[in-house]
Design a protein around this motif. Structure first.
Motif, short mmCIF file in Angstrom:
data_model
loop_
_atom_site.label_atom_id
_atom_site.label_comp_id
_atom_site.label_asym_id
_atom_site.label_seq_id
_atom_site.Cartn_x
_atom_site.Cartn_y
_atom_site.Cartn_z
N LYS A 56 52.63 -61.76 -62.50
CA LYS A 56 53.19 -61.60 -61.15
C LYS A 56 54.47 -60.76 -61.17
O LYS A 56 55.13 -60.61 -60.14
N VAL A 57 54.84 -60.23 -62.33
CA VAL A 57 56.00 -59.34 -62.45
C VAL A 57 55.46 -57.91 -62.58
O VAL A 57 54.79 -57.57 -63.56
N ILE A 58 55.76 -57.08 -61.60
CA ILE A 58 55.19 -55.73 -61.53
C ILE A 58 56.28 -54.70 -61.79
O ILE A 58 57.27 -54.62 -61.06
N LEU A 59 56.09 -53.93 -62.83
CA LEU A 59 57.09 -52.94 -63.26
C LEU A 59 56.95 -51.64 -62.47
O LEU A 59 55.84 -51.15 -62.26
N PHE A 60 58.09 -51.11 -62.02
CA PHE A 60 58.13 -49.87 -61.26
C PHE A 60 58.86 -48.78 -62.04
O PHE A 60 59.83 -49.06 -62.73
N ASP A 61 58.41 -47.55 -61.87
CA ASP A 61 59.14 -46.39 -62.36
C ASP A 61 59.91 -45.72 -61.22
O ASP A 61 61.01 -45.23 -61.40
N HIS A 62 59.29 -45.71 -60.03
CA HIS A 62 59.89 -45.08 -58.86
C HIS A 62 59.87 -46.07 -57.70
O HIS A 62 58.79 -46.46 -57.22
N LEU A 63 61.05 -46.46 -57.25
CA LEU A 63 61.15 -47.49 -56.21
C LEU A 63 61.07 -46.86 -54.82
O LEU A 63 62.04 -46.80 -54.08
N ASP B 23 58.59 -46.32 -51.06
CA ASP B 23 57.65 -47.07 -50.22
C ASP B 23 56.20 -46.76 -50.61
O ASP B 23 55.34 -47.64 -50.58
N GLN B 24 55.93 -45.50 -51.02
CA GLN B 24 54.58 -45.14 -51.46
C GLN B 24 54.17 -45.93 -52.69
O GLN B 24 53.04 -46.42 -52.80
N GLU B 25 55.12 -46.04 -53.64
CA GLU B 25 54.83 -46.79 -54.86
C GLU B 25 54.67 -48.28 -54.55
O GLU B 25 53.84 -48.97 -55.14
N GLY B 26 55.47 -48.78 -53.60
CA GLY B 26 55.36 -50.17 -53.18
C GLY B 26 53.99 -50.47 -52.60
O GLY B 26 53.39 -51.51 -52.88
N TYR B 27 53.49 -49.53 -51.79
CA TYR B 27 52.15 -49.69 -51.20
C TYR B 27 51.09 -49.71 -52.30
O TYR B 27 50.21 -50.58 -52.34
N ARG B 28 51.19 -48.73 -53.21
CA ARG B 28 50.17 -48.61 -54.27
C ARG B 28 50.16 -49.80 -55.21
O ARG B 28 49.10 -50.35 -55.54
N LYS B 29 51.34 -50.24 -55.63
CA LYS B 29 51.42 -51.38 -56.56
C LYS B 29 50.92 -52.66 -55.91
O LYS B 29 50.25 -53.48 -56.56
N MET B 30 51.25 -52.86 -54.62
CA MET B 30 50.77 -54.05 -53.94
C MET B 30 49.25 -54.01 -53.78
O MET B 30 48.57 -55.03 -53.94
N ASN B 31 48.72 -52.84 -53.49
CA ASN B 31 47.27 -52.70 -53.35
C ASN B 31 46.56 -53.03 -54.66
O ASN B 31 45.52 -53.71 -54.67
N GLU B 32 47.13 -52.56 -55.77
CA GLU B 32 46.56 -52.85 -57.09
C GLU B 32 46.62 -54.36 -57.38
O GLU B 32 45.67 -54.93 -57.93
N PHE B 33 47.74 -54.98 -57.01
CA PHE B 33 47.89 -56.42 -57.27
C PHE B 33 46.90 -57.23 -56.45
O PHE B 33 46.28 -58.17 -56.96
N ILE B 34 46.74 -56.89 -55.18
CA ILE B 34 45.80 -57.61 -54.31
C ILE B 34 44.39 -57.55 -54.88
O ILE B 34 43.64 -58.53 -54.85
N SER B 35 44.03 -56.40 -55.46
CA SER B 35 42.68 -56.21 -56.01
C SER B 35 42.40 -57.13 -57.19
O SER B 35 41.24 -57.38 -57.53
N GLY C 258 54.52 -65.11 -51.88
CA GLY C 258 55.87 -64.59 -51.71
C GLY C 258 56.08 -63.34 -52.53
O GLY C 258 55.38 -63.11 -53.53
N LEU C 259 57.03 -62.50 -52.10
CA LEU C 259 57.38 -61.28 -52.84
C LEU C 259 58.89 -61.08 -52.79
O LEU C 259 59.49 -61.04 -51.71
N PHE C 260 59.49 -60.96 -53.97
CA PHE C 260 60.89 -60.54 -54.07
C PHE C 260 60.90 -59.16 -54.70
O PHE C 260 60.50 -58.98 -55.85
N SER C 261 61.35 -58.18 -53.94
CA SER C 261 61.35 -56.78 -54.40
C SER C 261 62.77 -56.34 -54.75
O SER C 261 63.71 -56.63 -54.01
N ILE C 262 62.91 -55.61 -55.85
CA ILE C 262 64.21 -55.08 -56.26
C ILE C 262 64.71 -54.01 -55.31
O ILE C 262 65.87 -53.61 -55.35
N SER C 263 63.85 -53.54 -54.41
CA SER C 263 64.20 -52.45 -53.51
C SER C 263 63.62 -52.68 -52.11
O SER C 263 62.46 -53.10 -51.97
#
Length: 344
Positions: free
Chosen positions: A217-224, A226-238, A245-250
């Motif tokens: 449930k810890v998702i690593l980002f390279d670029h914080l 909104d596009q990356e947020g959408y993509r990472k969340m979509n991958e997680f949902i799949s 709940g979601l706590f985002s660093i950005s």
């Protein structure tokens, strides 16, 4: 008419050139009345200090460099605003540069500033900064180094930060107290100290409230973004992993995540509660409005400049100086995205 010099001012006031110079440069050991007389006469005669001569005499340029990762980010804009306000009041010129989150570019910018003999460099490190030798060179040059926001704990200098570990804790705790038991964390790059501390705050809250920590449930980002947020969340949902709940660093990444959640028929906050970080200028205009951690950017910028002045004054007086770390307490701004039973 010949150019007005310090000598002209000194002769008219019947005081030493050194006293005139100190008065103009704001030294504390000059009598207040004398300082007023010098400044009033200088103003009436349109006296302009010779910057080159001043540098040769004092080895100070009255110029500082500020390096930030992004120009457009509201938090960094506020930091710069605080620095500029203080610099203007103290007669300093500010050179503003951006690293674009690149260690290589950051290193080049530091080298360029040192070639211009700046009196100080204020810096928020790039995400991928792994070698600190270029910053050690700042200290060796005699310039003042101030770190802010994204810092290195192992590099000795004065620093201005928010208590990121505490921020991560109170954000996660808020989600838990509002019913969340499976909380996802959008984490920044591994090297950045703010990423480490906010993650540790998140993990501490999970453990202290007897929930199960799950690295999935810890998702690593390279670029914080909104596009990356959408993509990472979509991958997680799949992946079909249960979460509420979601706590985002950005804030930016959280905004993209909320858009993705809506597209996948999740209701925010009834199905998933979301918290961002930074109190971006539009977070209260979103639907739902975004709960976030506030950054006191302008005040942090002013504090950076005050620490710089303290250090450069101590060096001028040859007084032993102790590096300072100013830590600001994070503030949780509660809005609709994390409130139970929010109705559209």
């Amino acid at each position: 008419m010949s150019k007005i010099t310090l000598t002209h001012l000194a002769k008219k006031l019947k005081i030493s050139v050194a006293t005139v110079s100190k008065a103009i440069n704001g030294y504390a050991d000059v009598n207040i009345e004398t300082k007023k007389k010098v400044l009033n006469l200088a103003k009436s005669l349109n006296f302009t200090p010779n910057a080159q001569a001043a540098f040769l005499r004092t080895k100070k340029t009255k110029v500082i460099g500020v390096i930030i990762p992004h120009i457009s980010h509201p938090f960094f804009s506020n930091i710069v605003k605080g620095i500029l306000n203080s610099a203007d009041k103290n007669g300093y010129l500010v050179i503003l540069l951006r690293s674009n989150e690149s260690y290589v570019h950051e290193k080049e910018l530091v080298e360029r500033l040192l070639k211009h003999n700046v009196d100080g460099i204020f810096i928020s490190l790039a995400h991928d900064t792994y070698d600190l030798s270029h910053l050690e060179e700042v200290k060796k040059s005699g310039a003042v180094l101030i770190q802010f926001d994204k810092i290195s704990k192992i590099l000795n200098s004065s620093k201005v930060v928010i208590d990121d570990r505490r921020a991560g804790y109170i954000a996660t705790e808020h989600l838990i107290k509002n019913g969340c038991k499976n909380i996802v964390h959008f984490r920044g790059p591994l090297l950045a100290q703010i990423s480490i501390d906010r993650f540790l705050g998140y993990k501490k809250a999970i453990e202290e409230y007897n929930l199960t920590f799950d690295k999935n449930k810890v998702i690593l980002f390279d670029h914080l973004t909104d596009q990356e947020g959408y993509r990472k969340m979509n991958e997680f949902i799949s992946k079909k992993i249960n979460f509420d709940g979601l706590f985002s660093i950005s804030d930016y990444a959280a905004t993209g995540a909320i858009e993705c959640l809506k597209k996948n028929n999740f209701h925010v906050p009834n199905d998933v509660k979301v918290i961002g970080f930074s109190n971006w200028i539009l977070t209260d205009k979103l639907t739902p409005s975004l709960t976030t951690i506030d950054h006191p950017g302008v005040l942090m910028g002013k504090t950076c400049f005050n620490l710089f002045l303290n250090e450069i004054t101590s060096k001028a007086k040859k007084v032993k100086f102790k590096y300072e770390k100013k830590t600001f307490t994070p503030k949780l701004i509660i809005r609709e995205s994390s409130v139970l039973n929010y109705q559209v």
